[in-house]
Write an enzyme that holds these catalytic residues in place. Structure first.
Site, PDB file in Angstrom:
ATOM      1  N   ASP A 205      42.016  39.545  34.983  1.00  0.00           N
ATOM      2  CA  ASP A 205      41.066  39.787  33.890  1.00  0.00           C
ATOM      3  C   ASP A 205      41.775  40.180  32.603  1.00  0.00           C
ATOM      4  O   ASP A 205      41.136  40.313  31.562  1.00  0.00           O
ATOM      5  CB  ASP A 205      40.075  40.877  34.310  1.00  0.00           C
ATOM      6  CG  ASP A 205      38.909  41.023  33.347  1.00  0.00           C
ATOM      7  OD1 ASP A 205      38.413  39.993  32.860  1.00  0.00           O
ATOM      8  OD2 ASP A 205      38.493  42.159  33.073  1.00  0.00           O
ATOM      9  N   SER A 229      33.443  40.595  29.402  1.00  0.00           N
ATOM     10  CA  SER A 229      33.432  39.534  30.403  1.00  0.00           C
ATOM     11  C   SER A 229      32.007  39.311  30.905  1.00  0.00           C
ATOM     12  O   SER A 229      31.263  40.268  31.147  1.00  0.00           O
ATOM     13  CB  SER A 229      34.326  39.905  31.586  1.00  0.00           C
ATOM     14  OG  SER A 229      35.656  40.132  31.168  1.00  0.00           O
ATOM     15  N   GLN A 281      37.018  32.050  33.216  1.00  0.00           N
ATOM     16  CA  GLN A 281      36.184  33.163  32.779  1.00  0.00           C
ATOM     17  C   GLN A 281      35.420  32.781  31.528  1.00  0.00           C
ATOM     18  O   GLN A 281      35.963  32.112  30.631  1.00  0.00           O
ATOM     19  CB  GLN A 281      37.023  34.410  32.488  1.00  0.00           C
ATOM     20  CG  GLN A 281      36.208  35.630  32.089  1.00  0.00           C
ATOM     21  CD  GLN A 281      37.086  36.841  31.820  1.00  0.00           C
ATOM     22  OE1 GLN A 281      37.601  37.008  30.725  1.00  0.00           O
ATOM     23  NE2 GLN A 281      37.258  37.681  32.838  1.00  0.00           N
TER      24      GLN A 281
END
Length: 293
Positions: A205, A229, A281
């Site tokens: 991430d 996110s 993502q």
């Protein structure tokens, strides 16, 4: 082993409350919300605790629903969707203050032989030892960063990050829609395959969504940008040959940004060129206005 590394291992070692129910904590570092990679990693650990040891994660897909509160524990509830002959499927919901903050589905598989190929590692990438650390880059180029951000990055951390693309730190010119970053976890030489996957989920991430700001000459730390996110997916291909404490190259690109959302993809390679994982993502990238602030 550093205190930061011990803290990371402790964070990924969930407390078992009941069958299919686990509790995780967050580090108390003064951050306003829980780091997304922590929630992904902890949710994966919760799923792993309900799966036989001979089945390993091959993919996960998660959605972020609310920001996590680092001041209180996170409860992880596992739903044992399916136990098949070769594959196992789990769903995990992370809960705080009575609300779901994150959901994850993960699939596990027994090791099997089969066809095998991979794309090559990018060429002409400088060795990590020749690059500045992210903290050195921020000290040199991040004069406009808020003090809270600078203090956060100055803390001892369980990993090292060395970006290849320093132009992002040095200017606000639009850049090509890609970046490469070397990463490594500090001080874990012999970890289980399950722990390697959880640590990989944790670091996956980092820096990825920031890539979607490159073509616009922006930075996620700017006060008029709200970034978060929205979803996260990882496909685990191979084990890192030298473990997570050797350098991994995170090669990232961003095919699209629109509608206050940015999309980024990444491939994670070991130093010897082995493709370890692929990541995708989408995140919120909202320009703050009086109406949206």
């Amino acid at each position: 082993m550093s205190e930061a590394m011990r803290d990371l291992l402790d964070i990924l070692d969930l407390e078992t409350l009941e069958l299919n129910l686990f509790r995780g904590r967050s580090p108390q570092v003064g951050w306003q919300r829980v780091f997304g990679g922590q929630v992904v990693g902890q949710a994966l650990v919760a799923a792993q605790r309900t799966v036989s040891a001979d089945r390993h994660t091959h993919s996960l897909h998660g959605y972020f629903m609310r920001p996590g509160d680092p001041a209180v524990p996170i409860i992880y509830e596992v739903d044992r969707i399916r136990d098949g002959g070769s594959f196992t499927t789990r769903r995990v919901v992370a809960i705080q203050h009575g609300h779901a903050i994150f959901s994850l589905e993960a699939s596990f598989q027994k090791d099997e032989p089969g066809l095998d190929h991979q794309v090559p590692m990018p060429l002409d990438v400088p060795a990590p030892e020749t690059l500045m650390t992210q903290m050195e880059l921020i000290e040199r180029y991040g004069q406009n960063l808020p003090d809270a951000i600078r203090r956060f990055w100055a803390r001892e951390r369980p990993l090292q990050i060395r970006p290849v693309n320093i132009e992002h730190y040095a200017s606000r010119d639009p850049l090509p829609p890609q970046q490469k970053v070397w990463m490594r976890i500090n001080g874990v030489r012999s970890a289980t395959q399950a722990l390697n996957a959880a640590m990989l989920a944790y670091i996956s991430d980092m820096t990825l969504l920031d890539t979607a700001t490159f073509p616009h000459g922006r930075w996620g730390f700017e006060p008029d940008i709200q970034m978060a996110s929205l979803d996260h997916a990882i496909w685990f291909h191979r084990e890192p040959p030298n473990g997570m404490d050797d350098w991994l190259l995170y090669s990232q690109d961003t095919p699209s940004t629109m509608g206050a959302r940015g999309f980024a993809r990444g491939q994670i390679f070991s130093r010897d060129g082995t493709l370890i994982a692929s990541v995708a993502q989408e995140g919120l990238i909202r320009l703050r206005t009086k109406q949206s602030a």
